[in-house]
Write a protein that holds these residues in place. Sequence first.
Motif, short mmCIF file in Angstrom:
data_model
loop_
_atom_site.label_atom_id
_atom_site.label_comp_id
_atom_site.label_asym_id
_atom_site.label_seq_id
_atom_site.Cartn_x
_atom_site.Cartn_y
_atom_site.Cartn_z
N SER A 15 0.89 -1.16 -0.08
CA SER A 15 -0.11 0.02 0.05
C SER A 15 0.81 1.42 -0.03
O SER A 15 0.60 2.26 -0.64
N ILE A 16 2.07 1.31 0.60
CA ILE A 16 2.91 2.41 0.86
C ILE A 16 3.64 2.64 -0.69
O ILE A 16 3.61 3.60 -1.10
N ALA A 17 3.95 1.39 -1.25
CA ALA A 17 4.32 1.39 -2.47
C ALA A 17 3.62 2.03 -3.58
O ALA A 17 3.88 2.69 -4.48
N ASP A 18 2.36 1.79 -3.35
CA ASP A 18 1.26 2.03 -4.28
C ASP A 18 1.17 3.57 -4.70
O ASP A 18 0.95 4.22 -5.55
N ASN A 19 1.52 4.19 -3.45
CA ASN A 19 1.44 5.61 -3.23
C ASN A 19 2.74 6.47 -3.67
O ASN A 19 2.88 7.65 -3.21
N MET A 20 3.77 5.78 -3.82
CA MET A 20 5.01 6.19 -4.02
C MET A 20 4.91 6.79 -5.60
O MET A 20 4.44 5.88 -6.44
N SER A 21 5.71 7.54 -5.93
CA SER A 21 5.95 7.95 -7.24
C SER A 21 7.23 7.47 -7.87
O SER A 21 8.03 7.37 -7.28
N GLN A 22 6.84 6.74 -9.10
CA GLN A 22 8.08 6.03 -9.62
C GLN A 22 9.35 7.00 -9.82
O GLN A 22 10.27 6.70 -9.75
N ALA A 23 8.96 8.11 -10.20
CA ALA A 23 10.00 9.43 -10.59
C ALA A 23 10.70 9.37 -9.04
O ALA A 23 11.90 9.84 -9.53
N SER A 24 10.34 9.42 -7.97
CA SER A 24 11.18 9.57 -6.65
C SER A 24 11.91 8.53 -6.52
O SER A 24 12.58 8.48 -5.45
N LEU A 25 11.99 7.28 -7.24
CA LEU A 25 12.63 6.10 -6.65
C LEU A 25 13.71 5.87 -7.91
O LEU A 25 13.45 5.69 -8.96
N PRO A 26 14.83 5.59 -7.48
CA PRO A 26 15.82 5.19 -8.28
C PRO A 26 15.48 3.78 -9.18
O PRO A 26 14.82 2.84 -8.62
N GLN A 27 15.91 3.71 -10.35
CA GLN A 27 15.57 2.49 -11.23
C GLN A 27 15.81 1.13 -10.42
O GLN A 27 15.21 0.28 -10.77
N ASP A 28 17.01 1.18 -9.79
CA ASP A 28 17.60 -0.06 -9.26
C ASP A 28 16.61 -0.47 -8.07
O ASP A 28 16.29 -1.56 -7.79
N ALA A 29 15.86 0.46 -7.33
CA ALA A 29 14.95 0.32 -6.37
C ALA A 29 13.63 -0.29 -6.74
O ALA A 29 13.07 -1.05 -6.26
N GLN A 30 13.30 0.53 -7.83
CA GLN A 30 12.17 0.07 -8.59
C GLN A 30 12.14 -1.60 -9.18
O GLN A 30 11.13 -2.21 -9.04
N LEU A 31 13.36 -1.88 -9.74
CA LEU A 31 13.45 -3.26 -10.11
C LEU A 31 13.63 -4.22 -8.95
O LEU A 31 13.04 -5.33 -8.99
N ARG A 32 14.18 -3.82 -8.08
CA ARG A 32 14.29 -4.71 -6.72
C ARG A 32 12.94 -5.10 -6.17
O ARG A 32 12.37 -6.00 -5.91
#
Length: 90
Positions: A15-32
């Motif tokens: 639920s927390i991740a759903d509210n995060m902006s992809q732009a605010s996360l580094p790509q390696d974190a998004q992939l992980r």
Amino acid sequence: MDAKDLETRFQEAVSIADNMSQASLPQDAQLRLYAYYKQATFGTVDPSSISATYHLRDAFKTNAWMQISHLTADEAKVLYIEAIESLTKK
């Protein structure tokens, strides 16, 4: 930690991740996060189910998932929760 507690914490992290902006996360974190989520919810990726016409982005996502395929669903949930906690403490 019992299974119900783990599932509750995992769903809260999702639920927390759903509210995060992809732009605010580094790509390696998004992939992980993607890999942990897929391993936790779908299990190990089946290489034979991968389409031959997928895009480079899909290749990176599949590769990230395959790299953690040795984890159990519960281990992936724990790592997903820890990753979300780490990202939200920054």
